[in-house]
Enzyme design. Structure first.
Site, short mmCIF file in Angstrom:
data_model
loop_
_atom_site.label_atom_id
_atom_site.label_comp_id
_atom_site.label_asym_id
_atom_site.label_seq_id
_atom_site.Cartn_x
_atom_site.Cartn_y
_atom_site.Cartn_z
N HIS A 308 49.93 33.11 24.33
CA HIS A 308 49.73 34.28 25.20
C HIS A 308 50.26 35.51 24.49
O HIS A 308 51.24 35.45 23.74
CB HIS A 308 50.45 34.08 26.54
CG HIS A 308 50.06 35.07 27.58
ND1 HIS A 308 50.63 36.32 27.68
CD2 HIS A 308 49.15 34.98 28.59
CE1 HIS A 308 50.09 36.96 28.70
NE2 HIS A 308 49.19 36.18 29.27
N ASP A 365 45.55 30.04 32.10
CA ASP A 365 44.13 29.68 32.06
C ASP A 365 43.90 28.19 31.82
O ASP A 365 42.82 27.67 32.07
CB ASP A 365 43.42 30.48 30.96
CG ASP A 365 43.56 31.98 31.17
OD1 ASP A 365 43.15 32.45 32.24
OD2 ASP A 365 44.08 32.67 30.28
#
Length: 437
Positions: A308, A365
């Site tokens: 991320h 996600d």
């Protein structure tokens, strides 16, 4: 602002710069007067290390894996009955709602769930095959044509009503667009249902058959919306602030956020995860093979759902969604081979020093798509669900920005590297040399 100063040295020139200190001790060098006072600008591609505002809404510590809404750790919203509506209120107004405020806001959401007939007819003019995010962006932009009293929000009552209108209507637009894409009749909102249940009803009910909403699915969808509700100055939120800085109305500003979120590098990541898991499962690959392929720089395989931009630790939202997956799949007695693939990939990656050394941990996600798929949400609606969840955060940032009297229109600088001076040449004398730049 602290008494501490930063010193910038350029040649024999020493420039003192003020230092801001955030609530959690983060420091920021104030360069806002650097150009006016010294004719210097800073260079920071993608604004990766530039604060564009002061904010009291969301705090992230990516190294420690911390996310807080108005100071409340994200984990504390994973209650037996998660409540997206109260989180929306918290983000926008700064405190958890009282019982009376929550009831009032729910009533406003119910009263604003129907589409204006003019807006509904405008949506019908869009091709049924239109991308859902395109329909959503267009409809939010056009809302100001039908609710002109919200162009300027001069008092609290008007703002609350406008916020309720947007948060309520976005789910109706989303469900309506989905139904049209499937050739199904529109399902009107049911005032007896709560926010998330009403959205699922509009998505999946039939005129002759009410969709049965299980508590586990309703709670899981509430969690998904809560975990996506805000994430500091991400691409779409920064876009809302940039557009809002021009004093653009709240509807247009948030529509710009939808357009930014539509970008595959922002809102489409969980779609990429699902495509990857499908390819692994249907292609007969093993998670072990994929982990090795991901480490091979010469291999085109990409491992989506890990790492991320902000988090250099396990994304706290991913932990919550993983646990939610376990609850939902157990209760529904639903088996999805993709979940088994995902769990094995995570197990292997967390045990591999290659990923640990590079701080590549599962992000939000990685599990959100599997959970949405279990609820029957089609892949092309994943980013729309993201937008529904993120809308309260956009509204909160729009409000915070507009509440600052000294707000200025955002106008970044650039480093010009083009031609210095080029003389104009009449068209009859022009000869192309080389390619067009």
């Amino acid at each position: 602002m602290s008494e501490e100063k930063a010193i910038l040295t350029i040649g024999d020139k020493r420039i003192e710069l003020p230092v801001f200190v955030g609530t959690n001790g983060d420091k920021a060098v104030d360069v806002s007067k650097l150009y006016d006072d010294h004719h210097l600008i800073t260079y920071d591609p993608a604004l990766a290390n530039t604060a564009i505002c002061h904010s009291k809404i969301t705090f992230i510590d990516g190294d420690a894996g911390i996310l807080r809404y108005r100071g409340i750790p994200i984990e504390q919203f994973d209650t037996p009955s998660p409540n997206f509506v109260e989180v929306a209120w918290l983000l926008i107004f700064g405190t958890l709602p009282t019982h009376e405020e929550l009831i009032d806001f729910r009533v406003r959401l119910t009263n604003n769930a129907l589409l204006h007939e003019g807006l509904r007819q405008r949506i019908e003019l869009l091709p049924p095959s239109a991308p859902p995010m395109a329909s959503l962006s267009a409809a939010l932009s056009e809302m100001v044509c039908y609710y002109k009293n919200y162009l300027t929000l001069d008092d609290d009552e008007q703002f609350i009503e406008a916020a309720a209108r947007m948060i309520s209507t976005i789910r109706t637009i989303a469900a309506y667009s989905y139904r049209r894409s499937q050739g199904l009749p529109i399902i009107y909102p049911d005032p007896k249902l709560r926010y998330v249940a009403n959205f699922l009803h509009m998505m999946f009910s039939y005129p002759y058959l009410q969709y049965e909403i299980t508590p586990e699915v309703e709670d899981a969808m509430n969690l998904i919306l809560i975990l996506h509700a805000d994430h500091e100055q991400n691409c779409s939120t920064a876009t809302v602030r940039v557009v809002g800085s021009a004093k653009a109305n709240m509807f247009s500003s948030c529509a710009s956020g939808v357009s930014a979120l539509w970008g595959p590098l922002h809102g489409g990541a969980n779609v990429k995860v699902m495509e990857m898991l499908e390819a692994i499962y249907k292609g007969g690959l093993t998670p072990e093979h994929c982990i090795e392929a991901a480490k091979d720089k010469t291999n085109p395989f990409r491992l989506f759902g890990f790492g991320h931009r902000v988090y250099k630790n396990y994304d706290p939202r991913a932990k919550i969604l993983k646990a939610s997956c376990d609850r939902v799949f157990s209760k529904l007695k639903h088996n999805d081979p993709l979940l088994d693939v995902a769990r094995r990939l995570e197990e292997l990656a967390l045990a591999d020093s290659y990923f640990a050394d590079r701080k590549l941990y599962p992000n939000v996600d990685f599990y959100s798509g599997i959970l949405l798929r279990a609820m029957g949400i089609p892949t092309n609606m994943f980013t729309v669900i993201f937008a529904i969840g993120r809308l309260p955060g956009w509204i909160a940032h729009w409000k915070e920005q507009h509440d600052v009297p000294t707000n200025r229109i955002m106008r970044p600088r650039q480093i010009y590297e083009g031609n210095e001076i080029v003389n104009y040449i009449p068209v009859k004398d022009r000869v192309r040399v080389g390619s067009i730049q």
